[in-house]
Design a protein around this motif. Structure first.
Motif, PDB file in Angstrom:
ATOM      1  N   UNK A 150       0.837  -1.212   0.000  1.00  0.00           N
ATOM      2  CA  UNK A 150       0.000   0.000   0.000  1.00  0.00           C
ATOM      3  C   UNK A 150       0.870   1.260   0.000  1.00  0.00           C
ATOM      4  N   UNK A 151       2.045   1.179   0.591  1.00  0.00           N
ATOM      5  CA  UNK A 151       2.960   2.310   0.585  1.00  0.00           C
ATOM      6  C   UNK A 151       3.430   2.620  -0.829  1.00  0.00           C
ATOM      7  N   UNK A 152       3.757   1.571  -1.576  1.00  0.00           N
ATOM      8  CA  UNK A 152       4.186   1.762  -2.969  1.00  0.00           C
ATOM      9  C   UNK A 152       3.026   2.304  -3.807  1.00  0.00           C
ATOM     10  N   UNK A 153       1.843   1.720  -3.623  1.00  0.00           N
ATOM     11  CA  UNK A 153       0.665   2.193  -4.350  1.00  0.00           C
ATOM     12  C   UNK A 153       0.374   3.645  -3.984  1.00  0.00           C
ATOM     13  N   UNK A 154       0.513   3.973  -2.708  1.00  0.00           N
ATOM     14  CA  UNK A 154       0.289   5.342  -2.258  1.00  0.00           C
ATOM     15  C   UNK A 154       1.304   6.320  -2.818  1.00  0.00           C
ATOM     16  N   UNK A 155       2.488   5.833  -3.104  1.00  0.00           N
ATOM     17  CA  UNK A 155       3.492   6.688  -3.730  1.00  0.00           C
ATOM     18  C   UNK A 155       3.159   6.996  -5.178  1.00  0.00           C
ATOM     19  N   UNK A 156       2.403   6.107  -5.812  1.00  0.00           N
ATOM     20  CA  UNK A 156       2.048   6.296  -7.214  1.00  0.00           C
ATOM     21  C   UNK A 156       0.719   7.027  -7.401  1.00  0.00           C
ATOM     22  N   UNK A 157      -0.184   6.883  -6.452  1.00  0.00           N
ATOM     23  CA  UNK A 157      -1.492   7.534  -6.544  1.00  0.00           C
ATOM     24  C   UNK A 157      -1.529   8.779  -5.666  1.00  0.00           C
ATOM     25  N   UNK A 158      -1.962   9.890  -6.196  1.00  0.00           N
ATOM     26  CA  UNK A 158      -1.987  11.114  -5.390  1.00  0.00           C
ATOM     27  C   UNK A 158      -3.074  11.108  -4.308  1.00  0.00           C
ATOM     28  N   UNK A 159      -4.032  10.213  -4.409  1.00  0.00           N
ATOM     29  CA  UNK A 159      -5.138  10.180  -3.448  1.00  0.00           C
ATOM     30  C   UNK A 159      -4.725   9.518  -2.139  1.00  0.00           C
ATOM     31  N   UNK A 160      -3.894   8.497  -2.234  1.00  0.00           N
ATOM     32  CA  UNK A 160      -3.516   7.680  -1.081  1.00  0.00           C
ATOM     33  C   UNK A 160      -2.173   8.149  -0.518  1.00  0.00           C
ATOM     34  N   UNK A 161      -2.100   8.325   0.784  1.00  0.00           N
ATOM     35  CA  UNK A 161      -0.864   8.744   1.449  1.00  0.00           C
ATOM     36  C   UNK A 161      -0.018   7.527   1.775  1.00  0.00           C
ATOM     37  N   UNK A 162       0.999   7.256   0.967  1.00  0.00           N
ATOM     38  CA  UNK A 162       1.816   6.062   1.117  1.00  0.00           C
ATOM     39  C   UNK A 162       2.703   6.065   2.339  1.00  0.00           C
TER      40      UNK A 162
END
Length: 88
Positions: A16-28
């Motif tokens: 989820x951290x990696x995904x959050x780094x790629x998506x501006x909505x999620x704080x990775x």
């Protein structure tokens, strides 16, 4: 049964951290901090890695100490700091 579930939760946090780094909505970074906390409190190798990081990067050590002493810091942060203190 606890260790495999915790390992799965840690891997999930890092994903989820990696995904959050790629998506501006999620704080990775939130998931990364949670994953490191779980890794260090549940597994010896995690404590060794965090201790090494705190010895190598002085800013990380200062940041953890300041966070531990903050008035809004959870009590578990003191346990995390004690477990990963590089001077011990």
């Amino acid at each position: 049964m606890r260790k495999p579930l915790m390992a799965l939760a840690i891997v999930g946090c890092f994903v989820m951290s990696v995904v959050g780094g790629l998506l501006p909505i999620l704080q990775g970074w939130i998931f990364f901090v949670l994953g490191v906390y779980l890794l260090a409190t549940e597994f010896e190798i995690g404590r060794i890695w965090v201790k090494a990081g705190r010895r190598h990067w002085a800013f990380l050590n200062r940041w953890i100490i300041r966070a531990r002493d903050h008035k809004w810091a959870p009590s578990h942060l003191k346990e995390f700091e004690d477990l990963t203190d590089p001077t011990k």
